[in-house]
Write a protein that holds these residues in place. Structure first.
Motif, PDB file in Angstrom:
ATOM      1  N   TYR A 276       0.832  -1.190   0.000  1.00 25.27           N
ATOM      2  CA  TYR A 276       0.000   0.000   0.000  1.00 25.27           C
ATOM      3  C   TYR A 276       0.873   1.249   0.000  1.00 25.27           C
ATOM      4  O   TYR A 276       1.933   1.280   0.632  1.00 25.27           O
ATOM      5  N   GLU A 277       0.394   2.298  -0.684  1.00 19.29           N
ATOM      6  CA  GLU A 277       1.022   3.605  -0.534  1.00 19.29           C
ATOM      7  C   GLU A 277       0.411   4.287   0.685  1.00 19.29           C
ATOM      8  O   GLU A 277      -0.808   4.319   0.843  1.00 19.29           O
ATOM      9  N   GLN A 278       1.282   4.801   1.554  1.00 18.68           N
ATOM     10  CA  GLN A 278       0.821   5.449   2.782  1.00 18.68           C
ATOM     11  C   GLN A 278       0.786   6.959   2.585  1.00 18.68           C
ATOM     12  O   GLN A 278       1.732   7.549   2.055  1.00 18.68           O
ATOM     13  N   GLY A 279      -0.303   7.579   3.023  1.00 20.82           N
ATOM     14  CA  GLY A 279      -0.439   9.022   2.867  1.00 20.82           C
ATOM     15  C   GLY A 279      -1.076   9.658   4.085  1.00 20.82           C
ATOM     16  O   GLY A 279      -1.616   8.983   4.966  1.00 20.82           O
TER      17      GLY A 279
ATOM     18  N   TRP B 275       6.608  12.361   1.736  1.00 22.95           N
ATOM     19  CA  TRP B 275       7.897  11.672   1.842  1.00 22.95           C
ATOM     20  C   TRP B 275       8.486  11.681   3.250  1.00 22.95           C
ATOM     21  O   TRP B 275       9.630  11.303   3.451  1.00 22.95           O
TER      22      TRP B 275
ATOM     23  N   ASP C 243       0.716   6.920 -13.204  1.00 23.55           N
ATOM     24  CA  ASP C 243      -0.554   6.974 -12.484  1.00 23.55           C
ATOM     25  C   ASP C 243      -1.614   6.214 -13.275  1.00 23.55           C
ATOM     26  O   ASP C 243      -2.079   6.685 -14.321  1.00 23.55           O
TER      27      ASP C 243
ATOM     28  N   ARG D  84      10.830   3.329   1.904  1.00 23.94           N
ATOM     29  CA  ARG D  84      10.731   4.388   0.898  1.00 23.94           C
ATOM     30  C   ARG D  84      10.924   3.749  -0.472  1.00 23.94           C
ATOM     31  O   ARG D  84      11.827   2.929  -0.658  1.00 23.94           O
ATOM     32  N   LEU D  85      10.081   4.095  -1.426  1.00 23.77           N
ATOM     33  CA  LEU D  85      10.147   3.489  -2.746  1.00 23.77           C
ATOM     34  C   LEU D  85      11.391   3.976  -3.482  1.00 23.77           C
ATOM     35  O   LEU D  85      11.566   5.182  -3.709  1.00 23.77           O
TER      36      LEU D  85
ATOM     37  N   ARG E  10       7.504   8.633  -2.186  1.00 25.29           N
ATOM     38  CA  ARG E  10       6.438   7.694  -1.816  1.00 25.29           C
ATOM     39  C   ARG E  10       6.913   6.777  -0.691  1.00 25.29           C
ATOM     40  O   ARG E  10       8.030   6.256  -0.731  1.00 25.29           O
TER      41      ARG E  10
ATOM     42  N   ILE F  96       5.902   3.258   1.260  1.00 25.07           N
ATOM     43  CA  ILE F  96       5.139   2.039   0.996  1.00 25.07           C
ATOM     44  C   ILE F  96       5.088   1.178   2.265  1.00 25.07           C
ATOM     45  O   ILE F  96       6.111   0.995   2.939  1.00 25.07           O
TER      46      ILE F  96
ATOM     47  N   LYS G 297      -3.500   3.300   0.370  1.00 24.44           N
ATOM     48  CA  LYS G 297      -4.059   3.024  -0.954  1.00 24.44           C
ATOM     49  C   LYS G 297      -3.422   1.754  -1.498  1.00 24.44           C
ATOM     50  O   LYS G 297      -2.188   1.668  -1.610  1.00 24.44           O
TER      51      LYS G 297
ATOM     52  N   LEU H  33      -1.929  -1.071  -3.829  1.00 24.94           N
ATOM     53  CA  LEU H  33      -1.141  -1.020  -5.054  1.00 24.94           C
ATOM     54  C   LEU H  33      -1.148  -2.380  -5.750  1.00 24.94           C
ATOM     55  O   LEU H  33      -1.243  -3.412  -5.102  1.00 24.94           O
TER      56      LEU H  33
END
Length: 241
Positions: free
Chosen positions: A4-7, A117, A190, A207-208, A214, A216, A236, A238
């Motif tokens: 997942y992408e973390q935000g 980031w 995207d 970190r990607l 990003r 992760i 989110k 992926l």
């Protein structure tokens, strides 16, 4: 394993703002006169646990200035940092060192992302995740001042680099510059796909490597955050191939 992408949680209740930065960083590099690209690339990596205060004052002074320098000087500054940085550190332009310093105000969740980031956690949230077995949470205390009686004890999280985009989501590469040999990169696709063979098993958040803006998390991290009811971030899903 799911990733997942973390935000940052966009809910209006999270009013927290950190007017803070890391003390030291690697500068930019003077661009190629033909293609105008930096020959050493750039990164949003942050290494808050790397303490450069033991360097001579004149060397520390050079690491306070982000103004672009010739490539030879950039390499020299990298070599000042390298013995003090972890083996996985990516020493490119923009890499920052030392804990966050500055001021903060507003309401913060248990997990704090000032921008996509960076990641901080309240001390109690970090301890809960570590007790739950989440791997990859290297941290140090921040040096952020709060004008409140109940100031959060924030810990700055230092992440390893892992993960690549799957070739299926990437456009054709640009030809390299005939002068410096550097090829223009591409923006983050995207949506983007992750290459399964490049993803780590020993850490649950990272970190990607192909997009350092990003952060992760894998399903172990996400499950722990949800089970412990820690707030402040969203995830989110992926696609991985």
């Amino acid at each position: 394993m799911k990733f997942y992408e973390q935000g940052r949680d966009p809910s209006p209740r999270y009013t927290g703002n950190l007017n803070a930065s890391h003390k030291w960083s690697l500068p930019g590099v003077e661009p190629c006169p033909v293609c105008d690209l930096q020959p050493e690339g750039g990164t949003s990596a942050q290494y808050p646990c790397v303490d450069l205060s033991g360097l001579p004052p004149e060397d520390q002074e050079k690491l306070l200035d982000a103004w672009p320098v010739p490539r030879e000087e950039f390499i020299r500054r990298c070599e000042l940092v390298r013995p003090l940085a972890p083996p996985y550190a990516v020493l490119e332009s923009g890499a920052a060192f030392g804990p966050l310093r500055g001021s903060g105000l507003g309401y913060f969740g248990q997990l704090v992302m000032q921008n996509p980031w960076s990641l901080c956690m309240r001390r109690e949230a970090l301890e809960k995740l570590q007790k739950a077995g989440v791997q990859g949470l290297i941290s140090c205390p921040t040096q952020v001042r709060f004008r409140t009686k109940h100031a959060p004890d924030l810990r700055d999280i230092q992440l390893e680099f892992h993960g690549r985009f799957h070739p299926d989501c990437l456009p054709p590469p640009h030809p390299p510059c005939p002068t410096c040999g550097i090829a223009m990169g591409h923006s983050v696709p995207d949506p983007y796909l992750l290459d399964a063979s490049s993803l780590p098993q020993h850490v649950d958040i990272f970190r990607l490597a192909d997009a350092t803006t990003r952060i992760i998390a894998n399903e172990r991290m996400v499950d722990a955050v949800r089970r412990l009811e820690l707030d402040g971030v969203v995830f989110k899903a992926l696609e991985v191939r």
